[in-house]
Design an enzyme around this catalytic site. Sequence first.
Site, PDB file in Angstrom:
ATOM      1  N   LYS A  67       0.883  -1.202   0.169  1.00 28.26           N
ATOM      2  CA  LYS A  67      -0.090   0.073   0.075  1.00 28.26           C
ATOM      3  C   LYS A  67       0.773   1.315  -0.195  1.00 28.26           C
ATOM      4  O   LYS A  67       2.076   0.997   0.360  1.00 28.26           O
ATOM      5  CB  LYS A  67      -0.896   0.092   1.247  1.00 28.26           C
ATOM      6  N   HIS A 123      -0.935  -5.936   5.947  1.00 28.43           N
ATOM      7  CA  HIS A 123      -0.549  -6.938   6.708  1.00 28.43           C
ATOM      8  C   HIS A 123      -1.376  -7.084   8.153  1.00 28.43           C
ATOM      9  O   HIS A 123      -1.135  -8.283   8.834  1.00 28.43           O
ATOM     10  CB  HIS A 123       0.965  -6.355   7.335  1.00 28.43           C
ATOM     11  N   LYS A 125      -2.310 -10.898  10.643  1.00 30.87           N
ATOM     12  CA  LYS A 125      -2.140 -10.985  12.026  1.00 30.87           C
ATOM     13  C   LYS A 125      -2.782 -12.291  12.476  1.00 30.87           C
ATOM     14  O   LYS A 125      -3.943 -12.432  12.086  1.00 30.87           O
ATOM     15  CB  LYS A 125      -2.466  -9.912  12.772  1.00 30.87           C
ATOM     16  N   GLU A 184      -1.665   4.744  18.257  1.00 33.74           N
ATOM     17  CA  GLU A 184      -0.135   4.326  18.387  1.00 33.74           C
ATOM     18  C   GLU A 184       0.312   5.559  19.016  1.00 33.74           C
ATOM     19  O   GLU A 184       0.077   6.671  18.862  1.00 33.74           O
ATOM     20  CB  GLU A 184       0.424   4.322  16.984  1.00 33.74           C
ATOM     21  N   HIS A 211      -5.921  -0.794   6.433  1.00 30.62           N
ATOM     22  CA  HIS A 211      -5.812  -1.908   7.717  1.00 30.62           C
ATOM     23  C   HIS A 211      -7.374  -1.911   8.286  1.00 30.62           C
ATOM     24  O   HIS A 211      -7.992  -2.986   8.617  1.00 30.62           O
ATOM     25  CB  HIS A 211      -4.994  -1.452   8.825  1.00 30.62           C
ATOM     26  N   LYS A 247      -1.283   8.964  15.665  1.00 33.39           N
ATOM     27  CA  LYS A 247       0.110   8.932  16.078  1.00 33.39           C
ATOM     28  C   LYS A 247       0.189   9.757  17.458  1.00 33.39           C
ATOM     29  O   LYS A 247      -0.630  10.566  17.451  1.00 33.39           O
ATOM     30  CB  LYS A 247       0.831   9.330  14.967  1.00 33.39           C
TER      31      LYS A 247
HETATM   32  C1  BG6 Z   1       1.734   0.727   8.887  1.00 36.56           C
HETATM   33  C2  BG6 Z   1       1.544   1.926   8.632  1.00 36.56           C
HETATM   34  O1  BG6 Z   1       1.204   0.084   7.479  1.00 36.56           O
HETATM   35  O2  BG6 Z   1       1.231   0.079   9.678  1.00 36.56           O
HETATM   36  C3  BG6 Z   1       2.175   2.553   9.707  1.00 36.56           C
HETATM   37  O3  BG6 Z   1       2.151   2.582   7.439  1.00 36.56           O
HETATM   38  C4  BG6 Z   1       1.841   1.962  11.189  1.00 36.56           C
HETATM   39  O4  BG6 Z   1       2.101   3.827   9.897  1.00 36.56           O
HETATM   40  C5  BG6 Z   1       1.850   0.306  11.133  1.00 36.56           C
HETATM   41  O5  BG6 Z   1       2.411   2.411  12.302  1.00 36.56           O
HETATM   42  C6  BG6 Z   1       1.067  -0.203  12.094  1.00 36.56           C
HETATM   43  O6  BG6 Z   1       1.403  -1.554  12.102  1.00 36.56           O
HETATM   44  P1  BG6 Z   1       1.419  -2.591  13.224  1.00 36.56           P
HETATM   45  O7  BG6 Z   1       1.359  -3.883  12.783  1.00 36.56           O
HETATM   46  O8  BG6 Z   1       2.734  -2.159  13.975  1.00 36.56           O
HETATM   47  O9  BG6 Z   1       0.386  -2.410  13.982  1.00 36.56           O
END
Ligand code: BG6
Length: 487
Positions: free
Chosen positions: A157, A187, A191, A225, A249, A335
Amino acid sequence: MADIGPQDVAPATLAPPEPHVVVLFGASGDLARRKLLPGLFHLDRAGHLSDCRVVGTSLEAMGNAEFRRLARKACESFGRGRVDEADWDRFERRLSWVDGTTGPEGLADAVSQAEADIGEECRRLHYLSVPPAAAASVIKTLGEAGLVERSRIIMEKPFGTDLASAQRLNAMVHEVFDEEQVFRIDHFLGKEAALNILALRFANGLFEPIWSRNFIDHIQIDVPETLTVEGRGSFYDQTGAFRDMVVTHLFQVLAFVAMEPPVELAPAAITVEKDKVFRSMKGIRPEDVVRGRYRGYRDAPGVSADSDTETFIALKCRIDNWRWSGVPFYLRTGKAMAEGARIISIAFREPPKSMFPEGSGVGRKGPDHLTFDLDESSRISLSYYGKRPGPGMFVDKLSMQFSLSEIENQEDTLEAYERLIRDAMGGDHTLFTTAEGIEELWNTAAPMLEEPPEALPYERGTWGPGEIHDLIAPHRWRLPFQRRWRG
Ligand code: BG6
């Protein structure tokens, strides 16, 4: 049917995919170092790869030895556990490098050498770990290098920035590759915990009958996050929280939660159901969105001083079908927030009538919830009211919890990228997104992208702008949890 204990049935095992040459574009980049190289190493050491060669490439100039050193450092820094010398010796011999500047001919030579090493006809997996602007030229190079046959490509992406650009990108990809060869990776769907949503819903008789507007009041998908955008300011400033996390996501996870039972647990059947969810989603209205930007964001390296990019977003979305009509889905991510978490929370309707005496505590701590934690620990909790011991009838919120760490073979867990790379090697599209699905999502996003509400400031280390409470009222955000996970 007679009860069968787990000890009576050998778990099914999957044969490793056919021999592969993996061409890793962007092999010296951040994602390759953090996830892809350690992931390939783990797949190899855990016996998930049959014969395999990895050809790394990027615009950087380096040789095989330097690439192997970079890969080793990446596996030591970001991989799981210690790097065993014997495992490393075997893996290292699989790695080679070709400078991107050598063009299609150089790439074709490097791949053919790797194939000759394997010594039999093998498959090719092209992993495009490159910025969106570079994807077109990589695809063109692959076409010119004659590396389309026997191949699949994994694309990262963002798949465009809006509907028109996604359509252009898909059309460009389809000039060279058939849709069947394309694996658009998200991704979150790799999970373990996301897959557990499917298992919980469809492998049990208990939950599916109550999985609808008749029993569910609202749903939250919440991924705050703590990290800031430091280190990736220039990427992030072009992207923002909505495109980076929601259209990718969070919407994908939402589809797992909301989809109808597929006719079988197979790629085409699951894709049909996911795409139906995307088609049923109403456009995201700007008035249902709270955008935010943490204070100090514009001072981050790579970020423009008058940036309008949001680092936070909370929104309400609706799925206009029989199962979900009237049930709001609240999504939030940002963030520099107070805590990092990835939860899905299903709030059930309250009982139609309470026969409990005044002051007994029923309903005092919100509705019953089923909560999925998408973290590595893959926890699930069902919270409900139960009697407080002692005289009278007072109730408290109690919970039944499960964590992946309670399962015996938890060391078999594959990290999300590992799982998805292995699936792509096996040609399994189940957890990947189609061109059509992506375009539907941009369609849903369009009203918000056309008229984004103002990005409101929030302090770092908080839960976002205060307006998030109005957005969800009369409900409340589950996070921060009133009671912590156990253990
Ligand atoms: C990524 C985003 O795809 O996913 C990031 O670009 C984000 O900004 C991350 O922090 C979060 O993934 P995970 O698996 O660490 O929760």
